[in-house]
Design an enzyme around this catalytic site. Structure first.
Site, PDB file in Angstrom:
ATOM      1  N   ASN A 172       0.843  -1.369   0.068  1.00  0.00           N
ATOM      2  CA  ASN A 172       0.022   0.074  -0.054  1.00  0.00           C
ATOM      3  C   ASN A 172       0.893   1.398  -0.047  1.00  0.00           C
ATOM      4  OD1 ASN A 172       0.817  -0.679   2.692  1.00  0.00           O
ATOM      5  ND2 ASN A 172      -1.046   0.349   3.583  1.00  0.00           N
ATOM      6  N   GLU A 270       5.169  -4.101  12.469  1.00  0.00           N
ATOM      7  CA  GLU A 270       3.979  -3.067  12.105  1.00  0.00           C
ATOM      8  C   GLU A 270       2.832  -3.547  11.613  1.00  0.00           C
ATOM      9  OE1 GLU A 270       1.584  -0.641  11.799  1.00  0.00           O
ATOM     10  OE2 GLU A 270       2.638  -0.385   9.833  1.00  0.00           O
ATOM     11  N   CYS A 304      -3.073   1.107   6.835  1.00  0.00           N
ATOM     12  CA  CYS A 304      -3.020   0.591   8.303  1.00  0.00           C
ATOM     13  C   CYS A 304      -3.670   1.642   9.399  1.00  0.00           C
ATOM     14  CB  CYS A 304      -1.837  -0.175   8.661  1.00  0.00           C
ATOM     15  SG  CYS A 304      -0.387   1.257   8.499  1.00  0.00           S
ATOM     16  N   GLU A 484       8.719   2.506  13.794  1.00  0.00           N
ATOM     17  CA  GLU A 484       9.300   2.847  12.686  1.00  0.00           C
ATOM     18  C   GLU A 484       9.305   4.728  12.763  1.00  0.00           C
ATOM     19  OE1 GLU A 484       7.525   0.833   9.329  1.00  0.00           O
ATOM     20  OE2 GLU A 484       9.124  -0.572   9.612  1.00  0.00           O
TER      21      GLU A 484
END
Length: 514
Positions: A172, A270, A304, A484
């Site tokens: 994505n 993640e 997400c 991150e």
């Protein structure tokens, strides 16, 4: 390889630029562009126009992974000794190339994965931003200096690289997320093997080509194309891979953690989200409306951090739902390269069908469909994987569509009677990535910031839109504690070493009763 005489990997002239024509892509292993050892390839097609072939990609396997890890391990011996500011220069040169080619890279990304051009420009810009941000770490990589409890003794801590890092990235954000992983790994002194998503391999490939052009030495950056079972699994279980960084579903993340457990390799995960935006009765409804539309339907809901749930205070519920349904129905679907398009296709027809199955579940469980609810198949849209922006009202916290990650343009509206209930409903999922509250009351906002269980909370902003200089990640089943982005990303890619230097000239005994 002498660390002072870096030999860069060479990107062939025929493959160094992102273009609009179909091309045959290769793996980069040890500075050489090579096909899969099996000779097999797979095709990648435009989800808006399936007759548009992006290119063919190696269908790699265990032997290719072994070669790439071997090359990365060999390169690590010298790359770790290159001074960190010199390592960062490669990243900063890549930033300049990305800036120069931003438009062509964005257009290639839209063609590959569908999201509208304004968003793919943002995807490339995020890689540029990350390059500049992490490039500066080459002159920081801070340790800690502290006083010793003993005289004539110096105490400090330093960071050291891990070794070979395996990076597994999603489709994505096919350039931004690889940049979040590759850049900090390299600046920290690691070497990498990246397995990009099979739905969007070209964008990560273009990034790797640019790194080679920017001077990444042979074997420091390797890319192996292929499926999760054929490439991802052997990468996670390889004994010479010291760290795995994965972005994707919670289900796959748990499996990766299990596979990495026996060797105790570092794992940064993640994972999924079921993000919610709260709208209180004192909110600016115009602002909340724009935030909900962008959070739910930006990237066709395939983030997400996408707004999957809208938790609305009862006094403003009716107006909010009416206006949302009206605006969602007016959003223009189309090829992301067309200027008038506001919502592109979902990634493929399988994803479209899975999204529709959730819509059917929502209807069976009693939710009220107020917008969308079907694939868009009129005219040219019928050729691609398009799904209408969809809104459900009357959703309760126990419904499937309120609990499971749909990863598509589907928004569920839940009604509450207080801030406390809103926060309780928001927290009532297995996930905890992003969250949002719209209110004019600073006291309410601060209570929400304190009590919401999420790695990210926005006040009067949508659930999407993270910036590279802050940590990114979540709690509960959204991750395993690493982050991150921001300064914390360096923690994932380095080991701490404590150093004591005793210049007293005699034995000094610490940790005893003095």
């Amino acid at each position: 390889m002498n660390p002072q005489t870096i030999s860069p990997a060479a990107a062939p002239a025929s493959s160094a630029r992102a273009g609009s024509a179909s091309r045959a892509y290769l793996n980069l292993i040890g500075g050489r562009w090579v096909p899969a050892k099996s000779g097999k390839t797979t095709e990648n097609k435009n989800p808006a126009r399936p007759d548009d072939l992006i290119g063919t990609f190696p269908d790699s396997g265990l032997d290719d992974v072994n070669d790439a890890v071997r090359a990365a391990q060999a390169a690590f011996a010298s790359w770790r000794l290159v001074p960190a500011p010199r390592r960062a220069e490669v990243i900063l040169r890549a930033a300049e190339i990305l800036r120069e080619r931003k438009e062509e890279l964005a257009r290639a990304m839209t063609r590959e994965m569908g999201k509208v051009l304004a968003e793919t420009r943002g995807d490339v810009q995020e890689a540029i931003d990350m390059a500049y941000y992490i490039g500066a770490e080459g002159r920081r990589l801070f340790g800690v200096t502290v006083p010793s409890e003993l005289p004539n003794k110096f105490a400090m801590s330093i960071r050291q690289p891990l070794g070979v890092c395996g990076l597994i990235t999603p489709w994505n954000f096919p350039m931004a997320i690889p940049s979040w992983k590759i850049f900090p790994a390299l600046v920290s002194g690691n070497t990498v093997v990246i397995k990009p998503a099979t739905d969007t391999p070209a964008s990560a490939h273009h990034l790797v080509e640019i790194l080679a052009e920017a001077g990444a030495p042979e074997g420091v950056v390797n890319i192996v194309h292929g499926g999760g079972n054929a490439v991802g699994v052997p990468l996670t279980t390889h004994p010479d891979v010291k760290m795995i960084s994965f972005t994707g579903s919670s289900e796959v993340g748990k499996a990766i953690a299990e596979r990495c457990g026996p060797t105790l390799k570092r794992v940064s995960l993640e994972l999924g989200g079921k993000n919610a935006q709260i709208v209180m009765e004192d909110a600016d409804l115009d602002l909340a409306l724009e935030g909900a539309l962008w959070g739910a339907f930006g990237t066709t809901g395939q983030r997400c951090t996408a707004t999957s749930r809208l938790i609305v205070a009862r006094p403003v519920h009716d107006e909010m739902v009416r206006r949302l349904a009206e605006r969602a129905s007016q959003l223009r679907l189309g090829d992301g390269l067309e200027p008038e398009s506001e919502v592109g296709p979902v990634i493929n027809t399988g994803a479209r069908d899975r999204i529709h199955s959730y819509v059917q579940i929502g209807q069976k469980e009693g939710a009220k469909l107020v917008a969308g609810g079907s694939a868009a198949d009129e005219g040219s849209l019928g050729q691609g994987a398009f799904y209408r922006p969809t809104i459900f009202d009357g959703v309760t916290p126990t419904m499937t569509i309120a609990r499971e990650e749909i990863f598509g343009p589907v928004l569920s509206v839940l009604t509450v009677d207080s801030l406390e209930e809103a926060i309780r409903v928001l927290n009532d999922t297995p996930y905890g990535l992003s969250s949002s509250i719209y209110t004019r009351d600073v006291n309410r906002a601060m209570r929400a910031v304190r009590d919401i269980e999420a790695g990210i909370t926005y006040v009067n902003g949508p659930t999407i839109g993270a910036e590279v200089q802050l940590p990114f990640g979540g709690v509960k089943e959204t991750g395993n504690g690493h982050r991150e982005g921001g300064p914390t990303v360096i923690d994932a890619f380095t080991e701490w070493k404590s150093v004591y230097i005793d210049y007293s000239g005699k034995l000094q005994k610490a940790q005893i009763d003095r």
